[in-house]
Scaffold this motif. Sequence first.
Motif, PDB file in Angstrom:
ATOM      1  N   PHE A 192      -2.717  -4.551   7.107  1.00  0.00           N
ATOM      2  CA  PHE A 192      -1.709  -3.489   7.153  1.00  0.00           C
ATOM      3  C   PHE A 192      -2.386  -2.155   7.431  1.00  0.00           C
ATOM      4  O   PHE A 192      -3.431  -1.832   6.870  1.00  0.00           O
ATOM      5  CB  PHE A 192      -0.951  -3.439   5.831  1.00  0.00           C
ATOM      6  CG  PHE A 192       0.076  -2.350   5.752  1.00  0.00           C
ATOM      7  CD1 PHE A 192       1.241  -2.418   6.493  1.00  0.00           C
ATOM      8  CD2 PHE A 192      -0.144  -1.244   4.936  1.00  0.00           C
ATOM      9  CE1 PHE A 192       2.195  -1.409   6.419  1.00  0.00           C
ATOM     10  CE2 PHE A 192       0.796  -0.240   4.853  1.00  0.00           C
ATOM     11  CZ  PHE A 192       1.971  -0.322   5.598  1.00  0.00           C
ATOM     12  N   SER A 197       1.801  -0.895   1.587  1.00  0.00           N
ATOM     13  CA  SER A 197       2.572  -1.948   2.263  1.00  0.00           C
ATOM     14  C   SER A 197       3.923  -2.195   1.603  1.00  0.00           C
ATOM     15  O   SER A 197       4.837  -2.697   2.241  1.00  0.00           O
ATOM     16  CB  SER A 197       1.772  -3.249   2.301  1.00  0.00           C
ATOM     17  OG  SER A 197       1.516  -3.706   0.975  1.00  0.00           O
ATOM     18  N   PHE A 252       0.073  -2.812  11.982  1.00  0.00           N
ATOM     19  CA  PHE A 252      -1.023  -3.696  11.595  1.00  0.00           C
ATOM     20  C   PHE A 252      -2.149  -3.533  12.603  1.00  0.00           C
ATOM     21  O   PHE A 252      -1.916  -3.223  13.780  1.00  0.00           O
ATOM     22  CB  PHE A 252      -0.572  -5.160  11.573  1.00  0.00           C
ATOM     23  CG  PHE A 252       0.522  -5.438  10.587  1.00  0.00           C
ATOM     24  CD1 PHE A 252       0.234  -5.710   9.255  1.00  0.00           C
ATOM     25  CD2 PHE A 252       1.848  -5.431  10.988  1.00  0.00           C
ATOM     26  CE1 PHE A 252       1.248  -5.964   8.350  1.00  0.00           C
ATOM     27  CE2 PHE A 252       2.872  -5.691  10.093  1.00  0.00           C
ATOM     28  CZ  PHE A 252       2.573  -5.954   8.765  1.00  0.00           C
TER      29      PHE A 252
END
Length: 324
Positions: free
Chosen positions: A218, A228, A246
């Motif tokens: 992430f 996240s 990402f």
Amino acid sequence: YKLCQWHNGSQSESLTYLVIAHDSLFKATFCKASYWVKTEAYEGKGTVMPNSTQYEYQTDVKIYATPKDGYHLAHWNTGSTADTIYYQVAAKDSNFIAYFEPNLYTVETSVYESHGTVTQFADKQPFGSVANIVANPNDGYTFDHWEDKYGNTVWTTATLNYMVDARDTAFVAHFKPLRYHVTIATDWSRGSVTPPSDYYPCDSTLNIKATANTGYQFDGWSDGFPLSERSYRVEVKPDTVFTAKFKPLQFTVSVTTNSSIMGKANGGGTYDYNSSITLIATEKPGYKFVKWDNGSTEKNYQYTVPAANVILTAIFEPAEYNVI
């Protein structure tokens, strides 16, 4: 009083008498006269008893007023405010009129969960009057229905003209949230997000989560939020967008040979996951390249970096020559 009769039975107020040769006596008998006692309930907002009728002079009459539901006796035409009048019949007709006024009742209004406003009444309202009640939703909400104090749905219109009943009443306005679109997006080849993009109720809370696929990590949200997992309370907006980012993890690709005498291998290093790199196997004179230990026979090997550190070995062997 009134003349009942003379001694001779006559009921005429005047007698014509022929005087005779002796004294005479005339005796008149009087009795009580009757008079009207009329009763009335003004505008029919109650009843008065007894009904209008005639009574003898000096008769004691009990006159009482009974209001209909929602009313009370205000006063009589005589000025009395008592429900019951005790009257001795006078030597004339009499008239008793009862005047009634509406009772006052509480009309209480409130809002469930404070999602709007409603008309408030500081004072009690007269029975039979019309109370204009309006429910106004806050931004992000719309009116749904009214409930009484027992939780029963009684109206589904925001504006109502309530005719005040003969009891205290309470009404609660219920509002429901409008739904607004929330877009939750990402590059699905690199990761996933929850919940899905959809229309969600205003003021509801979404628990939003980004999960990286294998080989990725992430890298924050498009608005700069670094974690996240996050929560979002749905606002009054036409569309709200959250995009999860990402980035690939990096892995080491090491290259070696089965013999440095026979040849060499190049192209190893640290690379992004799923990137394409070129691994080169170069034989020395008198030797030849056979394959990589993963089975590839390409000397210039186009290799896709996996989600793990790897070591690839270039395999060489001596070349064969014809001797003539």
